[in-house]
Design a protein around this motif. Sequence first.
Motif, PDB file in Angstrom:
ATOM      1  N   GLY A  67      19.596 -57.179 -59.804  1.00 19.07           N
ATOM      2  CA  GLY A  67      18.056 -56.467 -60.027  1.00 19.07           C
ATOM      3  C   GLY A  67      17.934 -55.686 -58.692  1.00 19.07           C
ATOM      4  O   GLY A  67      18.171 -55.011 -57.983  1.00 19.07           O
ATOM      5  N   SER A  68      16.287 -54.897 -59.158  1.00 21.45           N
ATOM      6  CA  SER A  68      15.113 -54.618 -58.468  1.00 21.45           C
ATOM      7  C   SER A  68      13.943 -54.958 -58.112  1.00 21.45           C
ATOM      8  O   SER A  68      13.643 -55.721 -59.596  1.00 21.45           O
ATOM      9  N   ILE A  69      13.082 -54.515 -57.556  1.00 24.86           N
ATOM     10  CA  ILE A  69      12.273 -54.813 -56.617  1.00 24.86           C
ATOM     11  C   ILE A  69      11.614 -54.118 -56.170  1.00 24.86           C
ATOM     12  O   ILE A  69      11.893 -52.877 -55.664  1.00 24.86           O
ATOM     13  N   ALA A  70       9.861 -53.588 -56.931  1.00 33.19           N
ATOM     14  CA  ALA A  70       9.230 -52.107 -56.059  1.00 33.19           C
ATOM     15  C   ALA A  70       8.400 -52.041 -55.716  1.00 33.19           C
ATOM     16  O   ALA A  70       7.335 -53.643 -56.702  1.00 33.19           O
ATOM     17  N   GLU A  79       0.859 -52.564 -56.914  1.00 30.56           N
ATOM     18  CA  GLU A  79       1.455 -53.502 -57.439  1.00 30.56           C
ATOM     19  C   GLU A  79       3.138 -53.400 -58.074  1.00 30.56           C
ATOM     20  O   GLU A  79       3.760 -52.826 -57.352  1.00 30.56           O
ATOM     21  N   ILE A  80       3.659 -54.616 -57.747  1.00 36.50           N
ATOM     22  CA  ILE A  80       4.681 -55.211 -58.090  1.00 36.50           C
ATOM     23  C   ILE A  80       5.260 -55.465 -59.257  1.00 36.50           C
ATOM     24  O   ILE A  80       4.391 -55.475 -60.088  1.00 36.50           O
ATOM     25  N   THR A  81       6.392 -54.738 -59.489  1.00 39.45           N
ATOM     26  CA  THR A  81       7.382 -54.607 -60.697  1.00 39.45           C
ATOM     27  C   THR A  81       9.101 -55.243 -60.557  1.00 39.45           C
ATOM     28  O   THR A  81       9.326 -54.396 -59.176  1.00 39.45           O
ATOM     29  N   PHE A  82       9.735 -55.570 -61.339  1.00 38.64           N
ATOM     30  CA  PHE A  82      10.481 -56.545 -60.846  1.00 38.64           C
ATOM     31  C   PHE A  82      11.379 -56.546 -62.374  1.00 38.64           C
ATOM     32  O   PHE A  82      10.341 -57.343 -63.167  1.00 38.64           O
ATOM     33  N   TRP A  83      12.828 -56.213 -62.117  1.00 40.86           N
ATOM     34  CA  TRP A  83      13.924 -56.545 -63.055  1.00 40.86           C
ATOM     35  C   TRP A  83      14.688 -57.403 -62.551  1.00 40.86           C
ATOM     36  O   TRP A  83      15.853 -56.911 -61.601  1.00 40.86           O
ATOM     37  N   ILE A  84      15.649 -58.578 -63.836  1.00 40.00           N
ATOM     38  CA  ILE A  84      16.335 -59.267 -62.930  1.00 40.00           C
ATOM     39  C   ILE A  84      17.577 -59.383 -64.687  1.00 40.00           C
ATOM     40  O   ILE A  84      17.271 -59.339 -65.588  1.00 40.00           O
ATOM     41  N   GLU A  85      18.877 -58.769 -63.583  1.00 37.14           N
ATOM     42  CA  GLU A  85      19.848 -58.947 -65.367  1.00 37.14           C
ATOM     43  C   GLU A  85      19.695 -60.084 -65.928  1.00 37.14           C
ATOM     44  O   GLU A  85      19.354 -60.929 -65.386  1.00 37.14           O
TER      45      GLU A  85
END
Length: 155
Positions: A67-70, A79-85
């Motif tokens: 995944g990714s985190i930004a 502001e934080i955002t993330f995506w995990i498979e």
Amino acid sequence: MITLRAVETEDLEQFFVFQQDADAAHMAAFASTNPKDRSVFDHHWGQLLNSDDTIVRTIESDGQPVGSIAAFEDEASREITFWIEKRFWGQGITTEAVQKFLTEFPQRPVTARVVIDNLGTLKILESLGFTETGEESSFSNVRAKVVQEKILQLD
């Protein structure tokens, strides 16, 4: 073992595949309308990676990108955002990755926006000390309707 590292070109291939999962896109609510459109994906990631105001990391589990985190500048906070498979949901990976990211980048306050039915993400953020500061209605391209988002903040 969970690690965060700079995004490499090869990671983008994995991220493109991850975003095509319909369940994950529904929970995120603010993904691309057409997740198979590579030009939209490339434009979005080009903006993220070339912005001086954005911090982006690949999340790895045992050496594999999952995944990714930004975090990006948004008005008076980051502001934080993330995506995990999806196949890695429910394993504690996201919680550990967000915790590491917040330690690596201690600037506060940090905000997050979560669609109210994304209970997993809400639970993760609340476990890390984020508290609700409000709600907002926004149009979700993925869901093709207006959704309610909780706004959370970590001071």
